[in-house]
Motif scaffolding. Structure first.
Motif, PDB file in Angstrom:
ATOM      1  N   GLY A   9     141.906 -44.970 -28.771  1.00 18.56           N
ATOM      2  CA  GLY A   9     142.381 -46.389 -29.046  1.00 18.56           C
ATOM      3  C   GLY A   9     143.146 -46.715 -30.141  1.00 18.56           C
ATOM      4  N   ALA A  10     143.355 -47.965 -30.302  1.00 18.01           N
ATOM      5  CA  ALA A  10     144.257 -48.179 -31.717  1.00 18.01           C
ATOM      6  C   ALA A  10     143.347 -47.825 -32.704  1.00 18.01           C
ATOM      7  CB  ALA A  10     144.252 -49.742 -31.473  1.00 18.01           C
ATOM      8  N   VAL A  11     142.122 -47.853 -32.853  1.00 17.52           N
ATOM      9  CA  VAL A  11     141.444 -47.658 -33.823  1.00 17.52           C
ATOM     10  C   VAL A  11     141.455 -45.908 -34.359  1.00 17.52           C
ATOM     11  CG1 VAL A  11     139.225 -47.323 -35.036  1.00 17.52           C
ATOM     12  CG2 VAL A  11     139.956 -49.460 -33.876  1.00 17.52           C
ATOM     13  N   GLY A  12     141.152 -45.282 -33.283  1.00 18.89           N
ATOM     14  CA  GLY A  12     141.294 -43.814 -33.229  1.00 18.89           C
ATOM     15  C   GLY A  12     142.652 -43.218 -33.646  1.00 18.89           C
ATOM     16  N   GLU A  30     139.976 -37.895 -25.799  1.00 13.90           N
ATOM     17  CA  GLU A  30     139.967 -39.248 -25.310  1.00 13.90           C
ATOM     18  C   GLU A  30     139.785 -39.130 -23.612  1.00 13.90           C
ATOM     19  OE1 GLU A  30     140.365 -42.858 -23.652  1.00 13.90           O
ATOM     20  OE2 GLU A  30     140.299 -42.486 -25.816  1.00 13.90           O
ATOM     21  N   ARG A  31     138.937 -40.009 -22.951  1.00 16.09           N
ATOM     22  CA  ARG A  31     138.590 -39.849 -21.544  1.00 16.09           C
ATOM     23  C   ARG A  31     139.532 -40.503 -20.875  1.00 16.09           C
ATOM     24  NH1 ARG A  31     132.957 -42.996 -20.453  1.00 16.09           N
ATOM     25  NH2 ARG A  31     134.418 -44.668 -20.899  1.00 16.09           N
ATOM     26  N   GLU A  32     139.904 -41.721 -21.265  1.00 16.13           N
ATOM     27  CA  GLU A  32     141.161 -42.316 -20.183  1.00 16.13           C
ATOM     28  C   GLU A  32     142.582 -41.568 -20.520  1.00 16.13           C
ATOM     29  OE1 GLU A  32     140.003 -44.674 -17.979  1.00 16.13           O
ATOM     30  OE2 GLU A  32     137.942 -44.741 -18.966  1.00 16.13           O
ATOM     31  N   TRP A  46     145.497 -33.088 -28.832  1.00 19.47           N
ATOM     32  CA  TRP A  46     145.221 -34.143 -28.013  1.00 19.47           C
ATOM     33  C   TRP A  46     144.223 -33.417 -26.827  1.00 19.47           C
ATOM     34  CZ3 TRP A  46     146.125 -39.572 -27.774  1.00 19.47           C
ATOM     35  CH2 TRP A  46     146.820 -40.137 -28.601  1.00 19.47           C
ATOM     36  N   VAL A  47     143.004 -33.835 -26.558  1.00 17.24           N
ATOM     37  CA  VAL A  47     142.366 -33.408 -25.560  1.00 17.24           C
ATOM     38  C   VAL A  47     141.826 -34.471 -24.821  1.00 17.24           C
ATOM     39  CG1 VAL A  47     140.016 -32.116 -25.346  1.00 17.24           C
ATOM     40  CG2 VAL A  47     141.369 -31.569 -27.307  1.00 17.24           C
ATOM     41  N   HIS A  48     142.194 -34.317 -23.366  1.00 16.95           N
ATOM     42  CA  HIS A  48     141.724 -35.061 -22.251  1.00 16.95           C
ATOM     43  C   HIS A  48     140.429 -34.832 -21.743  1.00 16.95           C
ATOM     44  CE1 HIS A  48     142.170 -36.787 -17.930  1.00 16.95           C
ATOM     45  NE2 HIS A  48     141.510 -37.859 -18.888  1.00 16.95           N
ATOM     46  N   ALA A  49     139.385 -35.527 -22.437  1.00 18.68           N
ATOM     47  CA  ALA A  49     138.061 -34.956 -21.961  1.00 18.68           C
ATOM     48  C   ALA A  49     136.961 -36.170 -22.385  1.00 18.68           C
ATOM     49  CB  ALA A  49     137.551 -33.805 -22.937  1.00 18.68           C
ATOM     50  N   ASP A  50     135.883 -36.258 -21.681  1.00 20.85           N
ATOM     51  CA  ASP A  50     134.676 -37.174 -21.970  1.00 20.85           C
ATOM     52  C   ASP A  50     133.781 -36.513 -23.181  1.00 20.85           C
ATOM     53  OD1 ASP A  50     132.508 -38.618 -21.984  1.00 20.85           O
ATOM     54  OD2 ASP A  50     132.086 -38.813 -19.673  1.00 20.85           O
ATOM     55  N   ALA A  51     133.825 -37.282 -24.400  1.00 20.15           N
ATOM     56  CA  ALA A  51     133.318 -36.621 -25.306  1.00 20.15           C
ATOM     57  C   ALA A  51     131.835 -36.779 -25.260  1.00 20.15           C
ATOM     58  CB  ALA A  51     133.843 -37.513 -26.643  1.00 20.15           C
TER      59      ALA A  51
END
Length: 218
Positions: A9-12, A30-32, A46-51
């Motif tokens: 998100g903005a913070v990350g 990031e999950r979303e 960038w990794v699309h995954a549920d941490a």
């Protein structure tokens, strides 16, 4: 260093931009899918995954990271990410964002957190630091809550004016780490003389914070 950030998100993303500018290797998890914006931090992986899923973290290679930052907007997620990073991947340093100050007590070594960053508390501390003279202000909790970064600004009538740093009788479990004077950052030496208006930064355990005030005569 190789650094993983859970939450883009903005913070990350802001954290990632700062870190890549400092020449660190950054991986954003990031999950979303809607938050996956590689163009916003082009030099990051960038990794699309549920941490929160162990298999996803294994696939991402979390064991190769020196630092993990749990920066999502959900305290539950940040705690799970911290615990997995420390217990399953032996990450040396885990930093976690605290969104709700009421949950701050949970962000400890029991959940794998080395450093907890509470934005509301930090903002409040910075306000205090800006206006408080002669009062000890806690700026940040360090290393699993065992020590704090605290600040005290010497008042104009301080009895320490002109006295050397070596004359300070600080309590055990505390250390003067830096003196801020005007635009200068001074690493204190034994013969350095203290001046009114000096901002003194200490690392100390909670138990001895009041003893520091007593040692400084404020």
């Amino acid at each position: 260093m190789r650094i993983a950030i859970a939450g883009a998100g903005a913070v990350g993303r802001s954290i990632a931009l700062e870190l890549v500018e400092s020449k660190h290797q950054v991986m954003l998890i990031e999950r979303e899918l809607a938050n996956i914006e590689p163009e916003s931090v082009e030099r990051a992986e960038w990794v699309h995954a549920d941490a929160c899923e162990l298999a996803s973290l294994e696939e991402a290679g979390l064991e190769s990271c020196d630092v993990v930052i749990a920066a999502t907007g959900d305290d539950k997620v940040n705690l799970v990410v911290s615990l997995l990073a420390k217990t399953e991947f032996a990450v040396r340093r885990v930093v976690a964002r605290v969104n709700d100050p009421r949950n701050e007590w949970l962000f400890s070594e029991n959940w794998g957190v080395d450093v907890a960053v509470s934005t509301p508390r930090l903002l409040a501390a910075l306000v205090e630091e800006a206006v408080a003279v002669g009062d000890l202000v806690r700026l940040m909790t360090l290393r699993q809550g065992q020590a704090n970064l605290v600040e005290l600004t010497l008042p104009e009538d301080t009895p320490l004016a002109g006295r050397p740093v070596s004359s300070l009788q600080l309590p055990t479990d505390s250390a003067l780490v830096v003196i801020l004077r005007g635009g200068r950052v001074i690493v204190p030496q034994a013969d350095d003389a203290l001046e009114p208006g000096d901002e003194l930064l200490f690392v100390a355990t909670t138990a001895v914070e009041e003893d520091i005030r007593d040692a400084l005569g404020v």
